[in-house]
Design an enzyme around this catalytic site. Structure first.
Site, PDB file in Angstrom:
ATOM      1  N   SER A  21       0.829  -1.215   0.000  1.00 16.62           N
ATOM      2  CA  SER A  21       0.000   0.000   0.000  1.00 16.62           C
ATOM      3  C   SER A  21       0.860   1.260   0.000  1.00 16.62           C
ATOM      4  O   SER A  21       0.341   2.358   0.122  1.00 16.62           O
ATOM      5  CB  SER A  21      -0.941  -0.008   1.207  1.00 16.62           C
ATOM      6  OG  SER A  21      -0.218  -0.208   2.403  1.00 16.62           O
ATOM      7  N   THR A  71     -39.240  27.921  -8.972  1.00 21.88           N
ATOM      8  CA  THR A  71     -39.569  26.573  -8.503  1.00 21.88           C
ATOM      9  C   THR A  71     -39.884  25.802  -9.780  1.00 21.88           C
ATOM     10  O   THR A  71     -40.385  26.389 -10.752  1.00 21.88           O
ATOM     11  CB  THR A  71     -40.794  26.541  -7.556  1.00 21.88           C
ATOM     12  OG1 THR A  71     -41.929  27.012  -8.275  1.00 21.88           O
ATOM     13  CG2 THR A  71     -40.599  27.412  -6.327  1.00 21.88           C
ATOM     14  N   HIS A  72     -39.541  24.536  -9.802  1.00 21.96           N
ATOM     15  CA  HIS A  72     -39.677  23.715 -11.020  1.00 21.96           C
ATOM     16  C   HIS A  72     -38.911  24.339 -12.195  1.00 21.96           C
ATOM     17  O   HIS A  72     -39.292  24.129 -13.350  1.00 21.96           O
ATOM     18  CB  HIS A  72     -41.146  23.517 -11.417  1.00 21.96           C
ATOM     19  CG  HIS A  72     -42.026  23.109 -10.281  1.00 21.96           C
ATOM     20  ND1 HIS A  72     -42.267  21.794  -9.968  1.00 21.96           N
ATOM     21  CD2 HIS A  72     -42.689  23.848  -9.350  1.00 21.96           C
ATOM     22  CE1 HIS A  72     -43.071  21.729  -8.908  1.00 21.96           C
ATOM     23  NE2 HIS A  72     -43.322  22.968  -8.510  1.00 21.96           N
ATOM     24  N   SER A  84     -13.517  26.140 -27.143  1.00 20.41           N
ATOM     25  CA  SER A  84     -13.776  24.901 -27.862  1.00 20.41           C
ATOM     26  C   SER A  84     -12.707  24.723 -28.934  1.00 20.41           C
ATOM     27  O   SER A  84     -12.174  25.707 -29.451  1.00 20.41           O
ATOM     28  CB  SER A  84     -15.161  24.991 -28.504  1.00 20.41           C
ATOM     29  OG  SER A  84     -15.244  24.152 -29.631  1.00 20.41           O
ATOM     30  N   LYS A  98     -17.312  29.674 -28.567  1.00 19.97           N
ATOM     31  CA  LYS A  98     -17.638  29.053 -27.284  1.00 19.97           C
ATOM     32  C   LYS A  98     -16.828  29.571 -26.099  1.00 19.97           C
ATOM     33  O   LYS A  98     -15.658  29.864 -26.211  1.00 19.97           O
ATOM     34  CB  LYS A  98     -17.438  27.525 -27.370  1.00 19.97           C
ATOM     35  CG  LYS A  98     -18.425  26.791 -28.237  1.00 19.97           C
ATOM     36  CD  LYS A  98     -19.877  26.875 -27.757  1.00 19.97           C
ATOM     37  CE  LYS A  98     -20.142  26.006 -26.556  1.00 19.97           C
ATOM     38  NZ  LYS A  98     -20.075  24.577 -26.841  1.00 19.97           N
ATOM     39  N   ASN A 119     -16.862  27.961 -22.320  1.00 17.70           N
ATOM     40  CA  ASN A 119     -17.517  26.890 -21.572  1.00 17.70           C
ATOM     41  C   ASN A 119     -17.216  26.944 -20.070  1.00 17.70           C
ATOM     42  O   ASN A 119     -16.078  27.206 -19.680  1.00 17.70           O
ATOM     43  CB  ASN A 119     -17.070  25.528 -22.115  1.00 17.70           C
ATOM     44  CG  ASN A 119     -17.523  25.303 -23.540  1.00 17.70           C
ATOM     45  OD1 ASN A 119     -18.555  25.833 -23.954  1.00 17.70           O
ATOM     46  ND2 ASN A 119     -16.754  24.545 -24.290  1.00 17.70           N
ATOM     47  N   GLU A 170     -18.722  22.285 -14.446  1.00 15.38           N
ATOM     48  CA  GLU A 170     -19.147  20.962 -14.938  1.00 15.38           C
ATOM     49  C   GLU A 170     -18.316  19.852 -14.292  1.00 15.38           C
ATOM     50  O   GLU A 170     -18.833  18.803 -13.915  1.00 15.38           O
ATOM     51  CB  GLU A 170     -19.013  20.895 -16.459  1.00 15.38           C
ATOM     52  CG  GLU A 170     -20.034  21.764 -17.174  1.00 15.38           C
ATOM     53  CD  GLU A 170     -19.704  21.879 -18.653  1.00 15.38           C
ATOM     54  OE1 GLU A 170     -20.001  20.942 -19.388  1.00 15.38           O
ATOM     55  OE2 GLU A 170     -19.123  22.900 -19.058  1.00 15.38           O
ATOM     56  N   TYR A 192      -9.387  -6.626  12.585  1.00 11.51           N
ATOM     57  CA  TYR A 192      -8.805  -6.125  11.343  1.00 11.51           C
ATOM     58  C   TYR A 192      -8.901  -7.159  10.223  1.00 11.51           C
ATOM     59  O   TYR A 192      -8.720  -8.350  10.443  1.00 11.51           O
ATOM     60  CB  TYR A 192      -7.326  -5.755  11.566  1.00 11.51           C
ATOM     61  CG  TYR A 192      -6.651  -5.284  10.284  1.00 11.51           C
ATOM     62  CD1 TYR A 192      -6.775  -3.976   9.853  1.00 11.51           C
ATOM     63  CD2 TYR A 192      -5.929  -6.177   9.487  1.00 11.51           C
ATOM     64  CE1 TYR A 192      -6.192  -3.544   8.668  1.00 11.51           C
ATOM     65  CE2 TYR A 192      -5.339  -5.758   8.295  1.00 11.51           C
ATOM     66  CZ  TYR A 192      -5.479  -4.443   7.893  1.00 11.51           C
ATOM     67  OH  TYR A 192      -4.906  -4.021   6.725  1.00 11.51           O
ATOM     68  N   GLN A 241      -7.505  -2.048   4.043  1.00  8.74           N
ATOM     69  CA  GLN A 241      -6.449  -1.256   3.414  1.00  8.74           C
ATOM     70  C   GLN A 241      -7.028  -0.370   2.303  1.00  8.74           C
ATOM     71  O   GLN A 241      -6.455   0.646   1.937  1.00  8.74           O
ATOM     72  CB  GLN A 241      -5.378  -2.197   2.851  1.00  8.74           C
ATOM     73  CG  GLN A 241      -4.236  -1.503   2.157  1.00  8.74           C
ATOM     74  CD  GLN A 241      -3.038  -2.421   1.980  1.00  8.74           C
ATOM     75  OE1 GLN A 241      -2.321  -2.698   2.918  1.00  8.74           O
ATOM     76  NE2 GLN A 241      -2.833  -2.917   0.777  1.00  8.74           N
ATOM     77  N   LYS A 258      -8.020   3.818   2.529  1.00  8.26           N
ATOM     78  CA  LYS A 258      -7.218   5.024   2.292  1.00  8.26           C
ATOM     79  C   LYS A 258      -7.421   5.612   0.902  1.00  8.26           C
ATOM     80  O   LYS A 258      -7.642   6.818   0.769  1.00  8.26           O
ATOM     81  CB  LYS A 258      -5.741   4.715   2.553  1.00  8.26           C
ATOM     82  CG  LYS A 258      -5.457   4.649   4.053  1.00  8.26           C
ATOM     83  CD  LYS A 258      -4.110   4.110   4.380  1.00  8.26           C
ATOM     84  CE  LYS A 258      -4.037   2.613   4.235  1.00  8.26           C
ATOM     85  NZ  LYS A 258      -4.929   1.874   5.185  1.00  8.26           N
TER      86      LYS A 258
HETATM   87  N1  ARG Z   1      -1.149  -1.457   5.087  1.00  6.40           N
HETATM   88  C1  ARG Z   1      -2.101  -1.947   6.020  1.00  6.40           C
HETATM   89  C2  ARG Z   1      -3.410  -1.172   5.880  1.00  6.40           C
HETATM   90  O1  ARG Z   1      -3.392  -0.168   5.278  1.00  6.40           O
HETATM   91  C3  ARG Z   1      -1.571  -1.789   7.408  1.00  6.40           C
HETATM   92  C4  ARG Z   1      -2.108  -2.774   8.401  1.00  6.40           C
HETATM   93  C5  ARG Z   1      -1.621  -4.118   8.075  1.00  6.40           C
HETATM   94  N2  ARG Z   1      -1.955  -5.054   9.074  1.00  6.40           N
HETATM   95  C6  ARG Z   1      -1.865  -6.344   8.842  1.00  6.40           C
HETATM   96  N3  ARG Z   1      -2.184  -7.127   9.807  1.00  6.40           N
HETATM   97  N4  ARG Z   1      -1.511  -6.847   7.709  1.00  6.40           N
HETATM   98  O2  ARG Z   1      -4.445  -1.559   6.364  1.00  6.40           O
END
Ligand code: ARG
Length: 461
Positions: A24, A156-157, A278, A284, A286, A291, A318, A323, A326
């Site tokens: 990660s 409205t509408h 454009s 144009k 824009n 948007e 856990y 993971q 994030k």
């Molecule tokens: N990279 C992991 C995460 O973002 C960290 C925790 C990992 N824990 C484990 N028991 N493998 O969740």
């Protein structure tokens, strides 16, 4: 294989694809400051509680600070094959301090470490989004102050309904932002709880002092259940939900600006620096920014959905699925900040075409309610007044006239109570001025709204 942290238990090197798949660091390296901040507090507590020697604790803290400096000055780069930011920093510490570095992970697991890091990281991010919301609310208020007399149709509408002012219209968005700020504060409260000390899932046999870490890291409270501490991602979901609502507001505002920029409305014109052309149509201009904000709103909703679905079937505590939290929450945050930071200067430089707003307000019989109210003030029940005015509107449509231009004889033919002062009562300015009720568009009511908004913003920032 020997460099894998868990090498003792295994007889084979990890498959390279699994290593990449599992890693990660690509997306969690941005939490390096939180990781180090959390580890410094952990090391300090370990030293104070005598779990490790205080001299070792000091060395670890100094080593972590050096790593932080080296990352920030670009001397140390993240290793893409590292499993995550936590392993990377620990490995680097051990590279620098030898056995002392290996003591940092006592009475801790990556499970509580990652939960801690996300909370620390999100605390700062929530503050950053809040600052942007305050800035946007202030920008809206300062534009509103210029336009308390700028009459425009209220809809409205998407049909012209009653006259309002541009100030009144855009202040509705300032109100939404105040609520968004409230939701951010609320989310912050639940994010600001300490999971560290939950360890892998079942706490620890070491005599740790979680309250001390809580104090060192500025958390409001210690999480009371170690299973909950490592497996709770409510705060991510709550933040994604808060951000989704904020984006919904920004998207509605964007949608209105898109409409207002069209030749059919021409209520506003974006500054050239905040519009695009454009590749084929030379005429144009824009409103791409608005948007894109409308488009990115769907993406932030997607992030919320990712988090909700990711969590819904997970047994305690856990699981590696987590993971995925994030990328989703970081994407939502990055996009919300990007949208706000682009939207604010775009709004500040947007030109308001008062004449077109006024001209649009003059059509569409948006003073019809006021015409009926005129009769009510002469003693007629509202339903009868409503019917009489409906007849007048019908006559106007047939004759191709507005209510202001219809001769008084036509009024009198429909209802004898009409006098020529009806024209004062239905003038657009009068229609706006008379809507003095709290929260209404009359300039005094709008000024009161602005005062209260400024007061609230003063309390917030
Ligand atoms: N990279 C992991 C995460 O973002 C960290 C925790 C990992 N824990 C484990 N028991 N493998 O969740």
């Amino acid at each position: 294989m020997s460099d894998m942290m868990w090498a003792g238990r295994f007889t084979k090197q990890i498959d390279e694809r699994v290593n990449d798949f599992n890693s990660s660091i690509k997306f969690d390296s941005r939490m390096y400051r939180s990781d180090i901040f959390g580890s410094v507090a952990h090391a300090q507590m370990l030293g104070e509680c005598g779990i490790i020697e205080s001299s070792e604790s000091e060395k670890i803290i100094a080593g972590l600070k050096d790593i932080l400096d080296d990352i920030e000055t670009g001397k140390l780069e993240f290793e893409p094959s590292a499993e995550d930011i936590h392993m990377f920093i620990e490995a680097e510490l051990t590279k620098r301090l030898g056995n002392t570095g290996k003591r940092l992970h006592t009475a801790r697991s990556r499970n509580d470490q990652v939960a801690l890091d996300i909370r620390l990281y999100l605390r700062d991010e929530i503050k950053a989004v809040k600052a942007c919301c305050i800035e946007l609310a202030e920008a809206i208020i300062s534009i509103a102050k210029e336009h308390t007399l700028t009459v425009m149709p209220g809809y409205t509408h998407l049909q012209r309904a009653q006259p309002i002012t541009f100030a009144h219209h855009i202040l509705a968005y300032a109100q939404m932002l105040i609520r968004d700020i409230g939701r951010l504060d609320d989310t912050y409260k639940r994010t600001n709880a300490l999971p560290l000390g939950s360890c892998a899932l079942a706490g620890t046999t070491y005599p740790i002092e979680r309250e001390r870490v809580c104090e060192l890291l500025g958390f409001d409270e210690v999480m009371e259940n170690s299973l909950d501490g490592v497996s709770d991602r409510d705060f991510c979901i709550e933040l994604a939900s808060t951000l989704s609502i904020l984006m919904m507001h920004l998207s509605r505002f964007s949608e209105e600006i898109i409409l207002w920029c069209s030749w059919e409305f021409k209520f506003v014109e974006l500054d050239d620096a905040y519009a695009t052309g454009s590749s084929i149509m030379p005429q144009k201009k824009n409103p791409d920014v608005t948007e894109l904000i409308r488009g990115k709103t769907g993406r932030v909703y997607g992030d919320l959905n990712t988090l909700l679905v990711m969590m819904k079937g997970l047994p305690l505590a856990y699981n590696k699925d987590m993971q995925e939290d994030k990328e989703a929450i970081f994407d939502a945050l990055d996009n919300v900040k990007l949208c706000l930071k682009t939207f604010i200067p775009m709004l500040k430089t947007m030109r308001v075409n008062k004449e077109n707003m006024r001209a649009a307000a003059a059509k569409g019989f948006i003073n019809a309610t006021d015409c009926a109210d005129y009769l009510v003030k002469k003693g007629m029940p509202f339903r009868d007044a409503y019917k009489a005015t409906g007849t007048l509107v019908h006559i106007c449509i047939e004759k191709g006239l507005t209510l202001e231009a219809l001769p008084i004889e036509d009024y009198k033919a429909v209802c004898a109570s009409f006098e020529s002062d009806v024209f004062d009562a239905i003038s657009l300015e009068a229609c706006v001025m008379q809507r003095k009720s709290q929260g209404g568009p009359a300039p005094d009511a709008v000024k009161e709204q602005i005062e209260k908004l400024e007061e609230r913003l003063g309390e917030i920032s």
